[in-house]
Structures are given as C-alpha cells and as structure tokens.
Design an enzyme around this catalytic site. Structure first.
Site, short mmCIF file in Angstrom:
data_model
loop_
_atom_site.label_atom_id
_atom_site.label_comp_id
_atom_site.label_asym_id
_atom_site.label_seq_id
_atom_site.Cartn_x
_atom_site.Cartn_y
_atom_site.Cartn_z
N THR A 179 -58.40 -36.13 -12.83
CA THR A 179 -58.32 -35.22 -13.97
C THR A 179 -57.02 -35.50 -14.72
O THR A 179 -55.96 -35.64 -14.11
CB THR A 179 -58.35 -33.75 -13.54
OG1 THR A 179 -59.62 -33.46 -12.93
CG2 THR A 179 -58.16 -32.82 -14.72
N PHE A 181 -54.29 -34.04 -17.21
CA PHE A 181 -53.74 -32.80 -17.74
C PHE A 181 -52.73 -33.11 -18.83
O PHE A 181 -52.07 -34.15 -18.78
CB PHE A 181 -53.01 -32.01 -16.64
CG PHE A 181 -53.91 -31.40 -15.60
CD1 PHE A 181 -54.30 -30.07 -15.69
CD2 PHE A 181 -54.35 -32.15 -14.51
CE1 PHE A 181 -55.11 -29.50 -14.72
CE2 PHE A 181 -55.17 -31.59 -13.54
CZ PHE A 181 -55.55 -30.25 -13.65
#
Length: 287
Positions: A179, A181
């Site tokens: 992921t 960010f």
C-alpha cells in the site's frame, strides 16, 4: 496509541482504529510520533487542518486493490500539502483468542479487502469468511468474543494490541501486496540535499482535440519522468470536467520542470500543485 494528553505537534492521524494497517504504517514511518485514530478520511484531514495532529497519513493505492478513489475527491478541497510518501508491505495474520488452534477455528472476520487478499488461504483452511468494517476492528471483536471458533485477519500490530494469538503468518495470497501512503501537513515539505523528489498535482484540461496529448508533451520533450497519471470525474460533474492526478520526478523550480509545466498550463483550465516531497526509497529499490 495516543491519549487525550498527546502533544498535537508530535501526533500523526490515520483513518481506522488502533492496530489497523494505517496505524502500523504511521508507527513504521514516524516511530517517535503518537498515532491518532480517526473514523474517516475527512476526519484525518480535519485533524491536521485544525492542528490536533501535525501530520496525517492517507492510503492512495494498493498493489492488489488499486487506487483509493475517495482521496482524489478530498485533495482538491484542502489547503494541506503532501510532504512525503511511504510504501508499506502488507502482512495479513490469522489470529484468534488464547486456546484457539487452526483446528478449532471455523470462522474468520476481516475487512472485505483483507478477505479478498487472503481468499486462497481461507479456502485451504476451510474457513467461513465474514466482512468487518476494518481489519483491526475485526481483531477487537474476536478478542471480545473469546470464542476459539472465531478468528480475525489483521496486522501483527493488531494481534499485539488486542492480545490475540497468531495462528498463521503471511495469510495474504500474494507476497507483493503493498500500500502506498501519502503524508499530509499544513506546511510545505522540506527536502534534504541529494534526495529524489516528487511533485504531485491535479489538472483539468481544456475541451479541445488532443488536449491531454499536447498537455503532457512538454514532460517528454524536457526529460521529466512521469511516475503516476490517473483520470477521474468528480462526483456529479460531466465528462468534460474530467480531472487528472499526476506525479513526476523533480521540483517546480528546476528549469526542465518549469518548461514542462508551462506547456501543461497552456492546455489546461486549472493546475493545482498538491505537494513537493521526497520519494520513498522503496520506489527505486523494489524489484
């Protein structure tokens, strides 16, 4: 985990509950800061805007699930700056109350994406899957139930915070589950000498033939490397109002970037710089 006495200048906000993957990302990226759980992405932005947190950390895309669409609608409405990015490798852990084993567990709870990313291992273990609002919330619920037939899929941090026993590590079907960010702040970011820098902006092209092709031509002719380009249509607007999210290597005060941005601006109705910030080293070391 943060408390009411937490110093806002040393606080980083995230969306979710304690033990969520975003909480873990905050602790890994900024280990000396306290984390502040927020119920929604809007609340993360608000916490930073109001000074209850110095930073906020927001996911913008996942290698398995794709982009987080909500963020593209929130960023244009804020005066906050992107000041960094962080690549988090996602590890899903199967966890259950004390006394549970892989033989006693029959049901598993997690966020729908967590269940999706672990579906092959869930099937192999013969478990019945149930969606929860958040991976960490699933862990909290399983801990409260104290039922050895029920387990959760969440982060290693969630197992630690809620006193659950890890039954199987690396539950995710793909090892390259990452992921990305972004870190947001009220103030612009500061770059160190020698750091590789990214600039992120939003733009809306003029309604003329080949406008996008022409707008991006300056990046090619001036040797500016684009690392991300996405289009989206803001809610309730026509296709003529399509906007583009663009990230490229370099900073606006560099001559070749200035030339690329001049050409971009000529074919756009609006250009909004969201941030100039150091790139995560994983962007260039990942295989």
């Amino acid at each position: 985990m943060s408390s009411a006495s937490t110093d806002p200048k040393n606080t980083i906000a995230f969306m979710g509950v304690a033990g969520a993957n975003a909480d873990l990302a905050c602790r890994q990226a900024h280990p000396y800061m306290e984390t502040l759980p927020c119920p929604s992405f809007e609340d993360v932005f608000e916490a930073v805007e109001q000074g209850r947190a110095a930073l906020g950390m927001i996911p913008i895309e996942n290698s398995q699930a794709g982009r987080v669409a909500e963020i593209h609608n929130l960023l244009p409405r804020t005066k906050l700056h992107i000041v960094g990015e962080y690549f988090q490798a996602i590890e899903h852990v199967l966890m259950a109350p004390k006394g549970a084993t892989l033989q006693t567990v029959k049901e598993v709870y997690s966020h729908p994406q967590g269940l999706l990313q672990c579906r092959e291992n869930i099937r192999k273990l013969g478990l019945s899957a149930h969606p929860s609002s958040n991976t960490a919330q699933a862990a909290a619920d399983v801990a409260a139930w104290k039922d050895v037939t029920k387990a959760a899929i969440a982060s290693p941090l969630a197992a630690e915070l809620y006193g659950l026993t890890p039954l199987k590590a690396h539950m995710q079907d793909a090892d390259n589950n990452t992921t990305v960010f972004i870190v947001i702040s009220r103030d612009p970011g500061e770059m160190k000498e020698g750091e590789r820098v990214l600039t992120t902006l939003l733009f809306t092209i003029r309604n003329i033939p080949a406008a996008l092709y022409k707008a991006l031509g300056g990046f090619a002719t001036n040797g500016v490397n684009i690392v991300k380009l996405e289009s989206y249509i803001p809610g309730g607007q026509s296709r003529e109002a399509a906007q583009f999210f663009l990230s490229f290597e370099g900073r606006p005060d560099e001559r070749n970037v200035q030339l690329a941005l001049e050409e971009l601006g000529f074919f756009c109705k609006k250009v909004q710089v969201l941030g100039v910030y150091p790139a995560d080293k994983s962007r260039y070391t990942a295989v």
